[in-house]
Scaffold this active site. Structure first.
Site, PDB file in Angstrom:
ATOM      1  N   ASP A 144       0.809  -1.214   0.000  1.00 36.04           N
ATOM      2  CA  ASP A 144       0.000   0.000   0.000  1.00 36.04           C
ATOM      3  C   ASP A 144       0.846   1.270   0.000  1.00 36.04           C
ATOM      4  O   ASP A 144       0.619   2.190  -0.798  1.00 36.04           O
ATOM      5  CB  ASP A 144      -0.927  -0.038   1.226  1.00 36.04           C
ATOM      6  CG  ASP A 144      -1.766   1.212   1.395  1.00 36.04           C
ATOM      7  OD1 ASP A 144      -1.181   2.270   1.735  1.00 36.04           O
ATOM      8  OD2 ASP A 144      -2.987   1.141   1.235  1.00 36.04           O
ATOM      9  N   VAL A 172      -5.277   2.301   0.330  1.00 37.68           N
ATOM     10  CA  VAL A 172      -5.195   1.661  -0.985  1.00 37.68           C
ATOM     11  C   VAL A 172      -5.520   0.175  -0.851  1.00 37.68           C
ATOM     12  O   VAL A 172      -6.253  -0.395  -1.668  1.00 37.68           O
ATOM     13  CB  VAL A 172      -3.819   1.878  -1.630  1.00 37.68           C
ATOM     14  CG1 VAL A 172      -3.719   1.108  -2.943  1.00 37.68           C
ATOM     15  CG2 VAL A 172      -3.561   3.361  -1.867  1.00 37.68           C
ATOM     16  N   ASP A 173      -4.992  -0.466   0.183  1.00 37.55           N
ATOM     17  CA  ASP A 173      -5.343  -1.867   0.441  1.00 37.55           C
ATOM     18  C   ASP A 173      -6.846  -2.034   0.584  1.00 37.55           C
ATOM     19  O   ASP A 173      -7.456  -2.928  -0.012  1.00 37.55           O
ATOM     20  CB  ASP A 173      -4.678  -2.346   1.742  1.00 37.55           C
ATOM     21  CG  ASP A 173      -3.287  -2.910   1.528  1.00 37.55           C
ATOM     22  OD1 ASP A 173      -2.882  -3.098   0.369  1.00 37.55           O
ATOM     23  OD2 ASP A 173      -2.599  -3.165   2.534  1.00 37.55           O
ATOM     24  N   PHE A 174      -7.432  -1.180   1.392  1.00 39.99           N
ATOM     25  CA  PHE A 174      -8.850  -1.344   1.703  1.00 39.99           C
ATOM     26  C   PHE A 174      -9.724  -1.082   0.476  1.00 39.99           C
ATOM     27  O   PHE A 174     -10.698  -1.804   0.223  1.00 39.99           O
ATOM     28  CB  PHE A 174      -9.253  -0.414   2.855  1.00 39.99           C
ATOM     29  CG  PHE A 174      -8.411  -0.586   4.094  1.00 39.99           C
ATOM     30  CD1 PHE A 174      -7.800  -1.799   4.381  1.00 39.99           C
ATOM     31  CD2 PHE A 174      -8.198   0.476   4.960  1.00 39.99           C
ATOM     32  CE1 PHE A 174      -7.013  -1.957   5.521  1.00 39.99           C
ATOM     33  CE2 PHE A 174      -7.418   0.326   6.093  1.00 39.99           C
ATOM     34  CZ  PHE A 174      -6.819  -0.889   6.373  1.00 39.99           C
TER      35      PHE A 174
END
Length: 398
Positions: A144, A172-174
Protein backbone atom coordinates in the site's frame (compact mmCIF):
# COMPACT_ATOMS: atom_id res chain seq x y z
CA UNK A 1 -29.55 -10.75 12.02
CA UNK A 2 -31.48 -13.82 10.91
CA UNK A 3 -29.97 -16.31 8.47
CA UNK A 4 -32.61 -15.41 5.85
CA UNK A 5 -31.17 -11.91 5.58
CA UNK A 6 -27.72 -13.04 4.45
CA UNK A 7 -27.75 -12.57 0.66
CA UNK A 8 -24.60 -14.64 0.01
CA UNK A 9 -25.62 -17.63 2.10
CA UNK A 10 -24.93 -20.80 0.13
CA UNK A 11 -22.01 -19.34 -1.82
CA UNK A 12 -18.52 -20.63 -1.09
CA UNK A 13 -15.35 -18.59 -1.51
CA UNK A 14 -11.91 -20.17 -1.30
CA UNK A 15 -9.31 -17.47 -0.69
CA UNK A 16 -5.54 -17.84 -0.65
CA UNK A 17 -5.20 -14.53 1.11
CA UNK A 18 -2.84 -12.75 3.42
CA UNK A 19 -2.26 -9.46 5.18
CA UNK A 20 -4.71 -6.67 4.25
CA UNK A 21 -6.20 -6.10 0.80
CA UNK A 22 -7.55 -9.56 0.02
CA UNK A 23 -8.79 -10.41 3.52
CA UNK A 24 -10.45 -6.99 3.86
CA UNK A 25 -12.45 -7.52 0.67
CA UNK A 26 -13.51 -11.11 1.38
CA UNK A 27 -14.58 -10.17 4.91
CA UNK A 28 -17.48 -8.22 3.39
CA UNK A 29 -18.52 -11.41 1.60
CA UNK A 30 -18.27 -13.42 4.80
CA UNK A 31 -20.34 -10.88 6.69
CA UNK A 32 -23.02 -11.14 4.00
CA UNK A 33 -23.25 -14.87 4.54
CA UNK A 34 -20.72 -16.40 2.14
CA UNK A 35 -18.71 -19.36 3.41
CA UNK A 36 -15.25 -17.82 3.08
CA UNK A 37 -12.53 -20.41 3.59
CA UNK A 38 -9.04 -18.99 4.08
CA UNK A 39 -6.42 -21.22 2.48
CA UNK A 40 -3.30 -20.72 4.57
CA UNK A 41 0.20 -22.24 4.50
CA UNK A 42 0.44 -25.00 7.13
CA UNK A 43 3.52 -23.37 8.64
CA UNK A 44 2.65 -19.93 9.99
CA UNK A 45 -0.52 -19.22 8.04
CA UNK A 46 -1.52 -15.72 7.02
CA UNK A 47 1.30 -13.26 7.76
CA UNK A 48 -1.28 -11.04 9.47
CA UNK A 49 -1.37 -13.53 12.35
CA UNK A 50 2.18 -12.44 13.23
CA UNK A 51 1.71 -8.65 13.21
CA UNK A 52 2.10 -7.12 16.68
CA UNK A 53 2.09 -5.45 19.06
CA UNK A 54 -1.10 -6.99 20.50
CA UNK A 55 -1.74 -10.71 20.82
CA UNK A 56 -4.57 -13.06 21.74
CA UNK A 57 -2.09 -15.93 22.04
CA UNK A 58 1.32 -16.68 20.58
CA UNK A 59 1.23 -16.16 16.79
CA UNK A 60 -2.42 -15.08 16.91
CA UNK A 61 -2.56 -11.30 16.65
CA UNK A 62 -5.37 -8.87 17.30
CA UNK A 63 -4.38 -7.31 13.96
CA UNK A 64 -5.52 -10.49 12.17
CA UNK A 65 -9.02 -10.09 13.57
CA UNK A 66 -9.42 -6.76 11.77
CA UNK A 67 -9.73 -8.48 8.39
CA UNK A 68 -10.93 -12.00 9.06
CA UNK A 69 -14.23 -11.99 10.92
CA UNK A 70 -16.78 -14.65 9.94
CA UNK A 71 -14.30 -16.84 8.02
CA UNK A 72 -13.05 -20.41 8.32
CA UNK A 73 -9.39 -21.47 8.11
CA UNK A 74 -7.98 -24.38 6.12
CA UNK A 75 -4.26 -25.05 6.08
CA UNK A 76 -3.12 -26.37 2.70
CA UNK A 77 0.20 -26.46 0.86
CA UNK A 78 -0.73 -25.41 -2.66
CA UNK A 79 2.80 -26.00 -3.95
CA UNK A 80 2.43 -29.78 -3.73
CA UNK A 81 0.65 -32.16 -6.09
CA UNK A 82 -1.55 -33.46 -3.31
CA UNK A 83 -2.36 -29.92 -2.25
CA UNK A 84 -3.46 -29.20 -5.81
CA UNK A 85 -5.68 -32.29 -5.74
CA UNK A 86 -7.35 -30.99 -2.58
CA UNK A 87 -7.78 -27.55 -4.19
CA UNK A 88 -9.47 -29.09 -7.23
CA UNK A 89 -11.76 -31.16 -5.03
CA UNK A 90 -12.81 -28.07 -3.09
CA UNK A 91 -13.13 -25.94 -6.24
CA UNK A 92 -15.74 -28.32 -7.68
CA UNK A 93 -18.27 -27.06 -5.13
CA UNK A 94 -16.94 -23.50 -4.75
CA UNK A 95 -18.21 -20.41 -6.53
CA UNK A 96 -15.16 -18.15 -6.16
CA UNK A 97 -11.44 -18.71 -5.73
CA UNK A 98 -9.71 -15.50 -4.63
CA UNK A 99 -6.13 -14.58 -3.83
CA UNK A 100 -3.92 -11.59 -3.17
CA UNK A 101 -0.59 -13.20 -3.96
CA UNK A 102 2.27 -11.62 -5.90
CA UNK A 103 1.26 -11.21 -9.53
CA UNK A 104 3.30 -14.10 -10.90
CA UNK A 105 2.24 -16.63 -8.25
CA UNK A 106 -1.44 -17.47 -9.01
CA UNK A 107 -0.57 -19.10 -12.33
CA UNK A 108 2.18 -21.13 -10.66
CA UNK A 109 -0.12 -22.55 -7.98
CA UNK A 110 -3.18 -23.10 -10.15
CA UNK A 111 -5.45 -20.35 -8.86
CA UNK A 112 -6.42 -18.93 -12.26
CA UNK A 113 -9.46 -19.69 -14.38
CA UNK A 114 -7.57 -21.71 -16.97
CA UNK A 115 -6.37 -24.09 -14.26
CA UNK A 116 -9.70 -24.48 -12.48
CA UNK A 117 -12.30 -24.37 -15.27
CA UNK A 118 -11.59 -28.03 -15.96
CA UNK A 119 -13.20 -28.93 -12.62
CA UNK A 120 -15.71 -26.06 -12.45
CA UNK A 121 -16.44 -24.03 -15.61
CA UNK A 122 -18.49 -21.52 -13.60
CA UNK A 123 -15.73 -20.70 -11.11
CA UNK A 124 -14.79 -17.04 -10.69
CA UNK A 125 -11.11 -16.45 -9.98
CA UNK A 126 -10.41 -13.10 -8.35
CA UNK A 127 -6.86 -11.75 -8.17
CA UNK A 128 -5.41 -8.88 -6.15
CA UNK A 129 -1.72 -8.08 -6.63
CA UNK A 130 0.58 -5.12 -6.37
CA UNK A 131 1.07 -4.45 -10.07
CA UNK A 132 -1.13 -6.99 -11.85
CA UNK A 133 -0.51 -10.27 -13.64
CA UNK A 134 1.12 -10.88 -16.99
CA UNK A 135 3.34 -7.81 -17.14
CA UNK A 136 6.97 -6.98 -16.42
CA UNK A 137 6.18 -5.89 -12.88
CA UNK A 138 4.18 -8.99 -11.96
CA UNK A 139 7.13 -10.41 -9.98
CA UNK A 140 7.69 -7.21 -8.04
CA UNK A 141 6.72 -7.19 -4.37
CA UNK A 142 4.58 -4.22 -3.44
CA UNK A 143 2.54 -2.74 -0.63
CA UNK A 144 0.00 0.00 0.00
CA UNK A 145 2.56 2.61 1.05
CA UNK A 146 4.44 2.26 -2.25
CA UNK A 147 1.22 2.83 -4.17
CA UNK A 148 0.43 5.94 -2.17
CA UNK A 149 3.85 7.24 -3.19
CA UNK A 150 3.74 6.30 -6.88
CA UNK A 151 0.11 7.29 -7.50
CA UNK A 152 0.62 10.81 -6.15
CA UNK A 153 -1.22 10.45 -2.84
CA UNK A 154 1.76 11.43 -0.72
CA UNK A 155 2.44 14.52 -2.81
CA UNK A 156 -1.18 15.60 -2.31
CA UNK A 157 -1.15 15.07 1.46
CA UNK A 158 0.22 17.33 4.18
CA UNK A 159 0.99 21.01 4.46
CA UNK A 160 2.35 22.90 1.41
CA UNK A 161 5.73 23.59 2.98
CA UNK A 162 6.14 20.14 4.52
CA UNK A 163 7.40 16.81 3.17
CA UNK A 164 5.12 14.38 1.33
CA UNK A 165 2.92 12.46 3.76
CA UNK A 166 1.21 9.08 3.47
CA UNK A 167 -2.26 8.44 4.79
CA UNK A 168 -2.32 7.25 8.38
CA UNK A 169 -4.07 4.05 7.25
CA UNK A 170 -3.61 1.61 4.37
CA UNK A 171 -6.48 3.02 2.35
CA UNK A 172 -5.19 1.66 -0.99
CA UNK A 173 -5.34 -1.87 0.44
CA UNK A 174 -8.85 -1.34 1.70
CA UNK A 175 -10.16 0.23 -1.49
CA UNK A 176 -8.50 -2.44 -3.65
CA UNK A 177 -10.10 -5.17 -1.57
CA UNK A 178 -13.47 -3.47 -1.88
CA UNK A 179 -13.09 -3.03 -5.65
CA UNK A 180 -12.13 -6.69 -5.98
CA UNK A 181 -15.23 -7.69 -4.02
CA UNK A 182 -17.39 -5.63 -6.40
CA UNK A 183 -15.71 -7.18 -9.44
CA UNK A 184 -15.99 -10.75 -8.24
CA UNK A 185 -19.63 -10.30 -7.23
CA UNK A 186 -20.46 -8.98 -10.71
CA UNK A 187 -18.59 -11.90 -12.29
CA UNK A 188 -20.34 -14.31 -9.92
CA UNK A 189 -23.73 -12.93 -10.94
CA UNK A 190 -22.82 -13.44 -14.60
CA UNK A 191 -21.46 -16.94 -14.02
CA UNK A 192 -24.67 -17.92 -12.26
CA UNK A 193 -26.60 -16.90 -15.37
CA UNK A 194 -24.19 -18.13 -18.04
CA UNK A 195 -22.44 -21.06 -16.38
CA UNK A 196 -19.10 -19.57 -17.42
CA UNK A 197 -16.66 -18.08 -14.95
CA UNK A 198 -13.65 -15.86 -15.56
CA UNK A 199 -10.62 -14.14 -14.06
CA UNK A 200 -11.15 -10.82 -12.25
CA UNK A 201 -8.05 -8.70 -11.63
CA UNK A 202 -7.53 -5.59 -9.52
CA UNK A 203 -4.03 -4.36 -8.75
CA UNK A 204 -3.06 -1.94 -6.01
CA UNK A 205 -1.46 0.62 -8.31
CA UNK A 206 -4.44 0.74 -10.68
CA UNK A 207 -6.81 1.10 -7.74
CA UNK A 208 -4.68 3.90 -6.31
CA UNK A 209 -4.46 5.76 -9.62
CA UNK A 210 -8.21 5.41 -10.12
CA UNK A 211 -8.77 7.16 -6.81
CA UNK A 212 -6.93 10.28 -8.02
CA UNK A 213 -10.29 10.92 -9.75
CA UNK A 214 -10.99 14.60 -10.45
CA UNK A 215 -7.41 15.89 -9.97
CA UNK A 216 -6.43 13.26 -12.55
CA UNK A 217 -8.93 14.60 -15.07
CA UNK A 218 -7.91 18.18 -14.32
CA UNK A 219 -4.31 17.30 -15.13
CA UNK A 220 -4.99 15.03 -18.13
CA UNK A 221 -7.29 17.58 -19.78
CA UNK A 222 -6.06 20.95 -18.54
CA UNK A 223 -2.46 20.35 -17.38
CA UNK A 224 -3.60 21.50 -13.93
CA UNK A 225 -1.47 19.84 -11.27
CA UNK A 226 -3.35 19.89 -7.96
CA UNK A 227 -1.09 20.76 -5.06
CA UNK A 228 -1.45 20.85 -1.30
CA UNK A 229 -3.46 23.57 0.39
CA UNK A 230 -2.96 24.74 4.00
CA UNK A 231 -4.94 23.06 6.78
CA UNK A 232 -6.15 20.23 4.56
CA UNK A 233 -8.28 22.59 2.49
CA UNK A 234 -10.33 21.56 -0.52
CA UNK A 235 -8.42 22.38 -3.71
CA UNK A 236 -11.14 24.49 -5.34
CA UNK A 237 -13.67 25.57 -2.71
CA UNK A 238 -13.31 27.67 0.41
CA UNK A 239 -13.82 27.88 3.29
CA UNK A 240 -13.44 24.11 3.47
CA UNK A 241 -10.59 23.33 5.83
CA UNK A 242 -9.46 22.76 9.39
CA UNK A 243 -9.60 25.61 11.87
CA UNK A 244 -8.15 25.80 15.38
CA UNK A 245 -10.57 26.54 18.17
CA UNK A 246 -9.57 27.29 21.75
CA UNK A 247 -9.13 23.63 22.72
CA UNK A 248 -8.69 21.70 19.47
CA UNK A 249 -9.28 21.49 15.76
CA UNK A 250 -12.45 21.22 13.68
CA UNK A 251 -13.22 20.86 9.99
CA UNK A 252 -15.59 23.48 8.59
CA UNK A 253 -17.06 23.14 5.09
CA UNK A 254 -19.00 26.10 3.71
CA UNK A 255 -18.52 25.07 0.10
CA UNK A 256 -22.05 25.86 -1.07
CA UNK A 257 -23.45 29.41 -1.10
CA UNK A 258 -26.20 28.49 1.35
CA UNK A 259 -23.66 27.16 3.85
CA UNK A 260 -21.54 30.31 3.53
CA UNK A 261 -24.62 32.35 4.41
CA UNK A 262 -25.46 30.12 7.38
CA UNK A 263 -21.87 30.28 8.64
CA UNK A 264 -21.69 34.07 8.50
CA UNK A 265 -25.07 34.50 10.17
CA UNK A 266 -24.54 31.92 12.93
CA UNK A 267 -21.10 33.18 13.94
CA UNK A 268 -22.37 36.77 14.02
CA UNK A 269 -20.28 38.15 11.15
CA UNK A 270 -22.76 38.94 8.39
CA UNK A 271 -20.45 41.64 7.13
CA UNK A 272 -18.30 38.92 5.55
CA UNK A 273 -21.06 38.22 3.03
CA UNK A 274 -20.72 41.70 1.54
CA UNK A 275 -16.96 42.04 1.88
CA UNK A 276 -15.76 42.33 -1.76
CA UNK A 277 -12.99 39.85 -1.02
CA UNK A 278 -15.47 37.18 0.03
CA UNK A 279 -18.82 37.99 -1.59
CA UNK A 280 -18.61 35.27 -4.26
CA UNK A 281 -17.20 31.76 -4.31
CA UNK A 282 -14.59 32.84 -6.85
CA UNK A 283 -13.50 35.77 -4.71
CA UNK A 284 -13.30 33.60 -1.62
CA UNK A 285 -11.01 31.20 -3.46
CA UNK A 286 -8.83 34.03 -4.80
CA UNK A 287 -8.52 35.43 -1.27
CA UNK A 288 -8.33 32.08 0.51
CA UNK A 289 -5.39 33.08 2.73
CA UNK A 290 -7.09 36.27 3.92
CA UNK A 291 -10.36 34.47 4.60
CA UNK A 292 -8.55 31.76 6.51
CA UNK A 293 -6.91 34.36 8.73
CA UNK A 294 -10.22 36.15 9.39
CA UNK A 295 -12.06 32.95 10.31
CA UNK A 296 -9.16 31.67 12.39
CA UNK A 297 -9.31 34.80 14.52
CA UNK A 298 -13.06 34.35 14.94
CA UNK A 299 -12.88 30.66 15.90
CA UNK A 300 -9.85 30.89 18.21
CA UNK A 301 -11.49 32.30 21.40
CA UNK A 302 -14.09 29.55 21.92
CA UNK A 303 -13.80 25.75 22.34
CA UNK A 304 -14.79 23.26 19.66
CA UNK A 305 -18.00 22.33 21.51
CA UNK A 306 -19.18 25.94 21.33
CA UNK A 307 -18.90 25.99 17.54
CA UNK A 308 -20.43 22.53 17.15
CA UNK A 309 -23.46 23.60 19.20
CA UNK A 310 -23.79 26.66 17.02
CA UNK A 311 -23.34 25.05 13.62
CA UNK A 312 -23.76 21.26 13.69
CA UNK A 313 -26.77 20.01 11.75
CA UNK A 314 -27.13 23.34 9.95
CA UNK A 315 -23.96 23.13 7.86
CA UNK A 316 -21.11 20.62 7.46
CA UNK A 317 -18.80 20.76 10.46
CA UNK A 318 -17.04 18.09 12.50
CA UNK A 319 -14.50 17.88 15.31
CA UNK A 320 -11.03 16.63 14.43
CA UNK A 321 -10.84 13.66 16.79
CA UNK A 322 -7.95 11.55 17.88
CA UNK A 323 -8.45 7.84 17.21
CA UNK A 324 -9.45 7.27 20.84
CA UNK A 325 -12.02 10.04 20.73
CA UNK A 326 -13.39 8.78 17.42
CA UNK A 327 -13.89 5.23 18.68
CA UNK A 328 -15.28 6.30 22.05
CA UNK A 329 -17.81 8.61 20.45
CA UNK A 330 -21.32 7.79 21.75
CA UNK A 331 -22.57 8.17 18.19
CA UNK A 332 -20.86 4.89 17.22
CA UNK A 333 -22.95 3.10 19.83
CA UNK A 334 -26.07 4.85 18.57
CA UNK A 335 -25.56 3.63 15.02
CA UNK A 336 -24.17 0.22 16.03
CA UNK A 337 -20.68 0.56 14.56
CA UNK A 338 -19.07 -1.22 17.50
CA UNK A 339 -19.67 -4.89 18.17
CA UNK A 340 -18.48 -7.59 20.56
CA UNK A 341 -17.66 -11.18 19.59
CA UNK A 342 -16.41 -14.18 21.52
CA UNK A 343 -12.92 -15.52 20.79
CA UNK A 344 -11.36 -18.57 22.48
CA UNK A 345 -8.82 -16.26 24.12
CA UNK A 346 -11.08 -13.29 24.79
CA UNK A 347 -14.72 -13.73 25.71
CA UNK A 348 -15.65 -10.16 24.85
CA UNK A 349 -13.50 -9.00 21.97
CA UNK A 350 -14.36 -5.58 20.61
CA UNK A 351 -14.61 -5.35 16.83
CA UNK A 352 -16.01 -2.93 14.28
CA UNK A 353 -19.35 -3.66 12.68
CA UNK A 354 -19.78 -3.86 8.94
CA UNK A 355 -20.74 -0.49 7.45
CA UNK A 356 -23.36 -2.33 5.38
CA UNK A 357 -26.93 -2.62 6.61
CA UNK A 358 -29.65 -4.89 5.27
CA UNK A 359 -33.20 -3.94 6.15
CA UNK A 360 -31.80 -1.49 8.66
CA UNK A 361 -29.71 -4.09 10.51
CA UNK A 362 -25.94 -4.44 10.74
CA UNK A 363 -24.47 -7.66 9.39
CA UNK A 364 -23.53 -10.35 11.94
CA UNK A 365 -19.98 -10.87 13.18
CA UNK A 366 -18.08 -13.76 14.65
CA UNK A 367 -14.39 -13.94 15.55
CA UNK A 368 -11.77 -14.76 12.96
CA UNK A 369 -10.59 -18.39 13.02
CA UNK A 370 -7.51 -19.81 14.67
CA UNK A 371 -4.99 -21.18 12.16
CA UNK A 372 -6.35 -24.37 10.63
CA UNK A 373 -9.30 -24.46 13.02
CA UNK A 374 -11.66 -25.64 10.29
CA UNK A 375 -9.38 -27.90 8.24
CA UNK A 376 -10.97 -31.17 9.35
CA UNK A 377 -14.51 -29.87 8.87
CA UNK A 378 -13.83 -28.42 5.42
CA UNK A 379 -12.10 -31.57 4.22
CA UNK A 380 -14.83 -33.80 5.64
CA UNK A 381 -17.44 -31.75 3.79
CA UNK A 382 -15.44 -32.38 0.60
CA UNK A 383 -15.55 -36.17 1.16
CA UNK A 384 -12.27 -36.85 2.94
CA UNK A 385 -12.54 -39.41 5.73
CA UNK A 386 -10.60 -39.41 9.00
CA UNK A 387 -7.77 -41.58 7.68
CA UNK A 388 -7.35 -39.50 4.54
CA UNK A 389 -7.17 -36.31 6.58
CA UNK A 390 -4.66 -37.87 8.97
CA UNK A 391 -2.52 -38.88 5.98
CA UNK A 392 -2.57 -35.33 4.60
CA UNK A 393 -1.53 -34.03 8.02
CA UNK A 394 1.29 -36.54 8.31
CA UNK A 395 2.67 -35.41 4.95
CA UNK A 396 2.45 -31.73 5.90
CA UNK A 397 -0.06 -31.02 3.14
CA UNK A 398 -2.61 -29.78 5.69
Amino acid sequence: MSEARQPLKGFRVLSAEQYGAGPYGTMFLAQMGADVIKIEPPKGGDTARHVGPHWLREQESLYFQSFNLNKRSLTLDLRTDEGQQVLHTLAKDAHVVANNLRGDVPDKVGLNYDALKVVNPAIVCAHISAYGRGNERSKWPGYDYLMQAEAGFCALTGEPDGPPVRFGLSMVDFMTGTMAAVGLLAALLDSQRSGEGCDVDVDLLSAAVHQTSYPALWYMNEDDVTGRAPFGAHPSATPSQMFKAADGWMFVMAQLPKFWTILCERIGHEELMTDPRFDTAANRLTNRAALSDVLSDIFAPHPVAYWLDLLQGLMPIAPVYGLDQALDSPWLQTIGMRDTVSHPDRADMNVLSSPIKLNGERLPNRAGPLLGADSDAVLAEAGYDTDMIADLRAKGIV
